[in-house]
Design a protein around this motif. Structure first.
Motif, PDB file in Angstrom:
ATOM      1  N   PRO A  33      98.329  32.777   5.178  1.00 58.79           N
ATOM      2  CA  PRO A  33      98.350  33.989   4.350  1.00 58.79           C
ATOM      3  C   PRO A  33      96.967  34.567   4.071  1.00 58.79           C
ATOM      4  O   PRO A  33      96.835  35.747   3.779  1.00 58.79           O
ATOM      5  CB  PRO A  33      99.023  33.516   3.060  1.00 58.79           C
ATOM      6  CG  PRO A  33      98.817  32.037   3.032  1.00 58.79           C
ATOM      7  CD  PRO A  33      98.870  31.608   4.458  1.00 58.79           C
ATOM      8  N   GLU A  34      95.920  33.734   4.136  1.00 64.00           N
ATOM      9  CA  GLU A  34      94.563  34.201   3.899  1.00 64.00           C
ATOM     10  C   GLU A  34      93.576  33.151   4.375  1.00 64.00           C
ATOM     11  O   GLU A  34      93.948  32.021   4.673  1.00 64.00           O
ATOM     12  CB  GLU A  34      94.348  34.488   2.413  1.00 64.00           C
ATOM     13  CG  GLU A  34      94.577  33.268   1.525  1.00 64.00           C
ATOM     14  CD  GLU A  34      94.410  33.582   0.054  1.00 64.00           C
ATOM     15  OE1 GLU A  34      93.394  34.214  -0.279  1.00 64.00           O
ATOM     16  OE2 GLU A  34      95.277  33.205  -0.742  1.00 64.00           O
ATOM     17  N   THR A  35      92.312  33.521   4.451  1.00 63.95           N
ATOM     18  CA  THR A  35      91.268  32.565   4.812  1.00 63.95           C
ATOM     19  C   THR A  35      91.156  31.509   3.717  1.00 63.95           C
ATOM     20  O   THR A  35      90.968  31.859   2.551  1.00 63.95           O
ATOM     21  CB  THR A  35      89.909  33.263   4.981  1.00 63.95           C
ATOM     22  OG1 THR A  35      90.010  34.217   6.035  1.00 63.95           O
ATOM     23  CG2 THR A  35      88.817  32.265   5.304  1.00 63.95           C
ATOM     24  N   PRO A  36      91.284  30.236   4.047  1.00 62.42           N
ATOM     25  CA  PRO A  36      91.266  29.186   3.016  1.00 62.42           C
ATOM     26  C   PRO A  36      89.866  28.988   2.436  1.00 62.42           C
ATOM     27  O   PRO A  36      88.877  28.985   3.159  1.00 62.42           O
ATOM     28  CB  PRO A  36      91.739  27.945   3.771  1.00 62.42           C
ATOM     29  CG  PRO A  36      91.317  28.193   5.189  1.00 62.42           C
ATOM     30  CD  PRO A  36      91.481  29.672   5.396  1.00 62.42           C
ATOM     31  N   ALA A  37      89.811  28.811   1.125  1.00 65.34           N
ATOM     32  CA  ALA A  37      88.532  28.564   0.462  1.00 65.34           C
ATOM     33  C   ALA A  37      88.302  27.072   0.248  1.00 65.34           C
ATOM     34  O   ALA A  37      87.160  26.602   0.244  1.00 65.34           O
ATOM     35  CB  ALA A  37      88.492  29.291  -0.884  1.00 65.34           C
ATOM     36  N   LYS A  38      89.391  26.321   0.076  1.00 66.15           N
ATOM     37  CA  LYS A  38      89.289  24.885  -0.199  1.00 66.15           C
ATOM     38  C   LYS A  38      90.101  24.140   0.858  1.00 66.15           C
ATOM     39  O   LYS A  38      91.328  24.216   0.886  1.00 66.15           O
ATOM     40  CB  LYS A  38      89.823  24.583  -1.596  1.00 66.15           C
ATOM     41  CG  LYS A  38      89.593  23.158  -2.067  1.00 66.15           C
ATOM     42  CD  LYS A  38      90.266  22.900  -3.412  1.00 66.15           C
ATOM     43  CE  LYS A  38      89.602  23.690  -4.530  1.00 66.15           C
ATOM     44  NZ  LYS A  38      90.199  23.327  -5.845  1.00 66.15           N
ATOM     45  N   VAL A  39      89.388  23.426   1.748  1.00 65.64           N
ATOM     46  CA  VAL A  39      90.038  22.786   2.892  1.00 65.64           C
ATOM     47  C   VAL A  39      89.856  21.275   2.855  1.00 65.64           C
ATOM     48  O   VAL A  39      88.733  20.779   2.699  1.00 65.64           O
ATOM     49  CB  VAL A  39      89.475  23.330   4.216  1.00 65.64           C
ATOM     50  CG1 VAL A  39      90.112  22.618   5.406  1.00 65.64           C
ATOM     51  CG2 VAL A  39      89.707  24.836   4.309  1.00 65.64           C
ATOM     52  N   ALA A  40      90.947  20.544   3.006  1.00 68.32           N
ATOM     53  CA  ALA A  40      90.902  19.094   3.133  1.00 68.32           C
ATOM     54  C   ALA A  40      90.903  18.743   4.611  1.00 68.32           C
ATOM     55  O   ALA A  40      91.840  19.101   5.334  1.00 68.32           O
ATOM     56  CB  ALA A  40      92.096  18.458   2.434  1.00 68.32           C
ATOM     57  N   ALA A  41      89.868  18.067   5.088  1.00 73.89           N
ATOM     58  CA  ALA A  41      89.758  17.663   6.496  1.00 73.89           C
ATOM     59  C   ALA A  41      90.073  16.180   6.592  1.00 73.89           C
ATOM     60  O   ALA A  41      89.251  15.334   6.222  1.00 73.89           O
ATOM     61  CB  ALA A  41      88.355  17.946   7.019  1.00 73.89           C
ATOM     62  N   LEU A  42      91.260  15.846   7.089  1.00 75.73           N
ATOM     63  CA  LEU A  42      91.710  14.458   7.124  1.00 75.73           C
ATOM     64  C   LEU A  42      91.462  13.804   8.478  1.00 75.73           C
ATOM     65  O   LEU A  42      92.178  12.879   8.873  1.00 75.73           O
ATOM     66  CB  LEU A  42      93.199  14.389   6.756  1.00 75.73           C
ATOM     67  CG  LEU A  42      93.562  15.010   5.405  1.00 75.73           C
ATOM     68  CD1 LEU A  42      95.029  14.778   5.097  1.00 75.73           C
ATOM     69  CD2 LEU A  42      92.685  14.459   4.295  1.00 75.73           C
ATOM     70  N   ASP A  43      90.450  14.273   9.173  1.00 80.58           N
ATOM     71  CA  ASP A  43      90.066  13.731  10.478  1.00 80.58           C
ATOM     72  C   ASP A  43      88.551  13.815  10.586  1.00 80.58           C
ATOM     73  O   ASP A  43      87.945  14.818  10.178  1.00 80.58           O
ATOM     74  CB  ASP A  43      90.730  14.529  11.604  1.00 80.58           C
ATOM     75  CG  ASP A  43      90.231  14.118  12.974  1.00 80.58           C
ATOM     76  OD1 ASP A  43      90.666  13.052  13.458  1.00 80.58           O
ATOM     77  OD2 ASP A  43      89.396  14.841  13.546  1.00 80.58           O
TER      78      ASP A  43
END
Length: 297
Positions: A33-43
């Protein structure tokens, strides 16, 4: 009139901020829906790519393993292991997007209960092509296209230098050790991309081209295959296991008879980079540099 224009501009900016974003993933295009501001990178590979692009993940796995990822231990929240993300911690963090890949990819549906999730897995013989595609996708997602293009150009330069260094250098065999156990990987397998980037063909031996865990092999097998180059990955060292090292496992009378051993062509690659962060930008760059240095001697 000025007030109306200002209100119209504000509405336009708000609309642009909430515009849909389509990102190419390992499972096809996904629209957010939009550019994410808070991203969890699980790799680890994804976290590595984000760091290279100048983007700091909001959450990462508890254990980062690789030296160049250690700054994230202070900058990002821990969110479980590579195989078992912590859903409660993720929910408390409230990310806009969760990115899984490789070991964490099987948990995509589980973490999607917390926030939208995408799979950016990089694996197999086409690791280089996939890594470039994921890098471009993440660059577009975060509005870092210029940075992504510069990183891709630098990677192409390293690949060209490696191809030059490996030209006409004979045959190779890729071996992963796990304590006293050994597995060999052929062209088209999980680590088959190493043959591709070096230009060194696999030794004449029957190996499963689609084997994710490789073919269990013995010292006798390596001696009979007699590669000109032996590229070694030490799984135990990568994960910090207390078991015999690859050097100890390979130091055997039969292996010492091979052309690779006699000519000093046994190359111990940065196994943590290759095994734990496939496709990670810095991890991949360091591995290409190590291969180039070995083949240039």
């Amino acid at each position: 009139m000025r007030l109306i224009l200002s209100a119209g501009l504000a509405a336009l900016m708000a609309s642009a901020a909430l515009a849909d974003v389509t990102v190419e993933t390992a499972q096809g295009p996904v629209t957010l829906p939009e550019t994410p501001a808070k991203v969890a990178a699980l790799d680890l590979g994804v976290a590595d790519m984000m760091m290279a692009l100048g983007v700091t993940p909001a959450a990462v796995p508890d254990k980062l393993y690789l030296d160049h990822l250690q700054p994230l231990a202070q900058a990002a929240a821990p969110a479980g292991t590579l195989q078992e993300p912590d859903l409660e911690k993720l929910a408390a963090l409230g990310p806009d997007l969760i990115v899984v890949a490789n070991r964490s990819a099987v948990k995509k549906d589980a973490v999607a209960q917390v926030a939208p999730a995408i799979d950016m897995t990089v694996d197999g013989a086409d690791l280089i092509g996939q890594a470039k595609a994921r890098l471009a996708a993440l660059a577009a997602l975060f509005g870092r296209q210029a940075e992504g293009e510069a990183l891709a150009a630098a990677l192409d330069g390293k690949l060209a230098a490696l191809a030059d260094a490996g030209r006409g250098k004979g045959t190779a065999l890729v071996v992963l050790t796990n304590g006293p156990k050994m597995s060999a990987y052929g062209e088209g397998s999980r680590f088959g991309w190493i043959y591709e980037v070096t230009g060194l063909p696999q030794v004449e031996a029957t190996l499963k081209s689609e084997a994710n865990h490789g073919d269990a092999v013995s010292h006798e097998f390596i001696a009979q295959a007699n590669p000109d180059w032996l590229f070694v990955l030490d799984r135990g060292a990568a994960i910090g296991a207390d078991e015999p090292s690859a050097r100890a496992t390979l130091d055997n009378e039969l292996v010492r008879r091979t052309s690779a051993w006699k000519n000093g062509h046994v190359v111990y690659l940065p196994a943590d980079n290759v095994y734990l962060a496939p496709g990670g930008y810095t991890a991949l760059s360091e591995t290409l540099d190590a291969l180039t240095a070995a083949l240039s001697e």
